[in-house]
Design a protein around this motif. Structure first.
Motif, PDB file in Angstrom:
ATOM      1  N   VAL A  13       0.843  -1.195   0.000  1.00 10.21           N
ATOM      2  CA  VAL A  13       0.000   0.000   0.000  1.00 10.21           C
ATOM      3  C   VAL A  13       0.879   1.247   0.000  1.00 10.21           C
ATOM      4  N   PHE A  14       1.879   1.261   0.859  1.00  7.44           N
ATOM      5  CA  PHE A  14       2.744   2.436   0.945  1.00  7.44           C
ATOM      6  C   PHE A  14       3.504   2.630  -0.363  1.00  7.44           C
ATOM      7  N   MET A  15       4.135   1.584  -0.849  1.00  2.02           N
ATOM      8  CA  MET A  15       4.893   1.700  -2.096  1.00  2.02           C
ATOM      9  C   MET A  15       3.965   1.785  -3.306  1.00  2.02           C
ATOM     10  N   GLY A  16       2.719   1.393  -3.114  1.00  4.82           N
ATOM     11  CA  GLY A  16       1.748   1.455  -4.195  1.00  4.82           C
ATOM     12  C   GLY A  16       1.505   2.866  -4.700  1.00  4.82           C
ATOM     13  N   MET A  17       1.782   3.874  -3.888  1.00  8.30           N
ATOM     14  CA  MET A  17       1.617   5.251  -4.352  1.00  8.30           C
ATOM     15  C   MET A  17       2.533   5.572  -5.527  1.00  8.30           C
ATOM     16  N   HIS A  18       3.590   4.774  -5.698  1.00  8.53           N
ATOM     17  CA  HIS A  18       4.559   4.984  -6.772  1.00  8.53           C
ATOM     18  C   HIS A  18       4.608   3.785  -7.732  1.00  8.53           C
ATOM     19  N   HIS A  19       3.591   2.947  -7.674  1.00  8.39           N
ATOM     20  CA  HIS A  19       3.575   1.731  -8.482  1.00  8.39           C
ATOM     21  C   HIS A  19       3.383   2.045  -9.960  1.00  8.39           C
ATOM     22  N   ASP A  21       1.683   0.255 -12.009  1.00 10.24           N
ATOM     23  CA  ASP A  21       0.314  -0.085 -12.383  1.00 10.24           C
ATOM     24  C   ASP A  21      -0.610   1.059 -11.937  1.00 10.24           C
ATOM     25  N   PRO A  22      -1.267   1.740 -12.881  1.00  6.68           N
ATOM     26  CA  PRO A  22      -2.099   2.892 -12.511  1.00  6.68           C
ATOM     27  C   PRO A  22      -3.236   2.544 -11.556  1.00  6.68           C
ATOM     28  N   GLN A  23      -3.766   1.317 -11.624  1.00  6.26           N
ATOM     29  CA  GLN A  23      -4.857   0.940 -10.708  1.00  6.26           C
ATOM     30  C   GLN A  23      -4.347   0.792  -9.279  1.00  6.26           C
ATOM     31  N   VAL A  24      -3.188   0.158  -9.115  1.00  6.66           N
ATOM     32  CA  VAL A  24      -2.590   0.025  -7.783  1.00  6.66           C
ATOM     33  C   VAL A  24      -2.284   1.413  -7.244  1.00  6.66           C
ATOM     34  N   ARG A  25      -1.692   2.249  -8.072  1.00  6.12           N
ATOM     35  CA  ARG A  25      -1.350   3.611  -7.647  1.00  6.12           C
ATOM     36  C   ARG A  25      -2.608   4.381  -7.236  1.00  6.12           C
ATOM     37  N   ALA A  26      -3.672   4.302  -8.021  1.00  5.95           N
ATOM     38  CA  ALA A  26      -4.910   5.025  -7.716  1.00  5.95           C
ATOM     39  C   ALA A  26      -5.531   4.534  -6.412  1.00  5.95           C
ATOM     40  N   ARG A  27      -5.518   3.210  -6.178  1.00  7.50           N
ATOM     41  CA  ARG A  27      -6.089   2.682  -4.935  1.00  7.50           C
ATOM     42  C   ARG A  27      -5.272   3.134  -3.724  1.00  7.50           C
ATOM     43  N   SER A  28      -3.942   3.100  -3.849  1.00  8.40           N
ATOM     44  CA  SER A  28      -3.098   3.552  -2.735  1.00  8.40           C
ATOM     45  C   SER A  28      -3.291   5.030  -2.464  1.00  8.40           C
ATOM     46  N   LEU A  29      -3.325   5.838  -3.506  1.00  9.80           N
ATOM     47  CA  LEU A  29      -3.533   7.279  -3.310  1.00  9.80           C
ATOM     48  C   LEU A  29      -4.910   7.558  -2.728  1.00  9.80           C
TER      49      LEU A  29
END
Length: 172
Positions: A13-19, A21-29
């Motif tokens: 989740v934390f690193m997902g902000m910079h993932h 994959d745009p979907q992972v990034r959007a969910r984390s943000l």
């Protein structure tokens, strides 16, 4: 007085902000936007996994990433927690979890032991039957800034850092 159970996040989740994959990034943000003014929990292991991923990146990428991460950890009320003996025992005795890395077993044991809501992008953890009651849906993705302006500016600078799924494979 009953203590509130804090939502627990992992490194995905934390690193997902910079993932990448745009979907992972959007969910984390979306998560960080929704919970920015609330307490959340990360265990020391998951924070260490984030560090391990970043320290493998070039010095330049670390330099553009760390100002964002430093301010986020300072401004957001992210509680940090170690493991208890009960969590260690549960992780070592859960025979159905032996296919998981030690870090994932400990995270699962922490969630189950303390009945903590868990936010994760990890597919293995989503498949774990014991975790299903605790897995949380991510808030709706946001349009616009995820953070207050100063932090948003640092986030925009940090976006040069791109996390691929393979970055996690080398630290588990």
């Amino acid at each position: 007085m009953v203590e509130a159970v804090l939502p627990l996040i992992d490194a995905t989740v934390f690193m997902g902000m910079h993932h990448s994959d745009p979907q992972v990034r959007a969910r984390s943000l979306g998560f960080f936007n929704r919970y920015y003014q609330h307490q959340v929990l990360m265990n020391f292991d998951q924070i260490g996994i984030c560090d391990a991923i970043i320290w493998k990146k070039s010095r330049h990428l670390q330099d553009v990433y760390y100002p964002f991460m430093d301010v986020l950890h300072t401004e957001m009320d992210i509680q940090r927690q170690g493991y208890s003996n009960a969590v260690l025992k549960r992780a070592s005795e859960a025979s159905g979890w032996m296919h998981l890395s030690v870090e994932k077993r400990l995270l699962a044991a922490q969630v189950v032991e303390y009945r903590q809501p868990l936010f994760t992008h990890d597919k293995e953890l989503h498949e774990l039957t014991a975790l299903k009651p605790f897995l949380q849906d991510f808030p709706q993705p946001i349009s616009g800034s995820a953070f207050p302006q100063n932090l948003q500016n640092l986030f925009e600078q940090s976006r040069e850092m791109l996390i691929e799924q393979e970055d996690f494979r080398h630290v588990w």
